[in-house]
Design a protein around this motif. Structure first.
Motif, PDB file in Angstrom:
ATOM      1  N   ASP A 181       3.328   1.781   2.859  1.00 22.77           N
ATOM      2  CA  ASP A 181       4.550   0.978   2.725  1.00 22.77           C
ATOM      3  C   ASP A 181       5.514   1.622   1.740  1.00 22.77           C
ATOM      4  OD1 ASP A 181       3.645  -0.952   4.511  1.00 22.77           O
ATOM      5  OD2 ASP A 181       2.848  -2.244   2.922  1.00 22.77           O
ATOM      6  N   ASP A 210       0.822  -1.207   0.000  1.00 23.29           N
ATOM      7  CA  ASP A 210       0.000   0.000   0.000  1.00 23.29           C
ATOM      8  C   ASP A 210       0.858   1.259   0.000  1.00 23.29           C
ATOM      9  OD1 ASP A 210       0.847   0.493   2.638  1.00 23.29           O
ATOM     10  OD2 ASP A 210      -0.892  -0.503   3.497  1.00 23.29           O
ATOM     11  N   ALA A 211       0.188   2.376  -0.117  1.00 21.64           N
ATOM     12  CA  ALA A 211       0.886   3.664  -0.225  1.00 21.64           C
ATOM     13  C   ALA A 211       1.749   3.943   1.007  1.00 21.64           C
ATOM     14  CB  ALA A 211      -0.127   4.790  -0.445  1.00 21.64           C
TER      15      ALA A 211
END
Length: 150
Positions: free
Chosen positions: A31, A28-29
């Motif tokens: 991460d 995800d963003a």
């Protein structure tokens, strides 16, 4: 010439939402932001704020080490499977090449085993992948898959 970077540019670019290519199945963003921040802190000084590497990265320096290569599509990072990229980051270039039986190449890449956790290394690698073109991501994914089969 040592590594001199504009590491702050990575954070600026990510904060502005600038990416060469949208991430594809890389987490995800949050991460990717974590990977970008870790890249900025630990990698950008040598490999460049925009993953551009050092100038003349294919020409050995006077001490026989190769300059830091780019991690974008113009470099060769995407040529390698995940296991090699992980080992190269964790163990350093010299140790990884030694374990592979590669001779005649002097790597200046330090190992980060005492600095970065395995998860942090993976976050940095995911960030790098998120900046590759879909074609390069596909190629690298296939190299990783083929390497795991052997």
């Amino acid at each position: 010439m040592g590594c001199a970077g504009t590491a702050g540019m990575v954070g600026v670019a990510l904060a502005a939402g600038v990416a060469a290519f949208p991430p594809v199945a890389l987490g995800d963003a949050a991460d990717l932001r974590r990977g970008a921040a870790l890249y900025e802190e630990h990698c950008a000084a040598c490999h460049g704020a925009d993953l551009e590497g050092e100038p003349d990265w294919q020409t050995p320096k006077p001490d026989s080490t190769l300059p830091a290569p780019p991690h974008d599509d113009s470099g060769h990072t995407w040529h390698h499977p995940d296991s090699m990229l992980f080992d190269y980051t964790k163990l350093g270039g010299a140790e990884t090449l030694r374990r592979m039986g590669v001779t005649g190449v002097e790597s200046g890449m330090p190992g980060f085993a005492d600095i970065l956790s395995d998860d942090e290394i993976r976050a940095i690698l995911d960030f790098l992948k998120s900046r590759w073109s879909p074609r390069m991501r596909d190629y690298q994914r296939d190299r990783t898959r083929d390497n795991e089969r052997s």
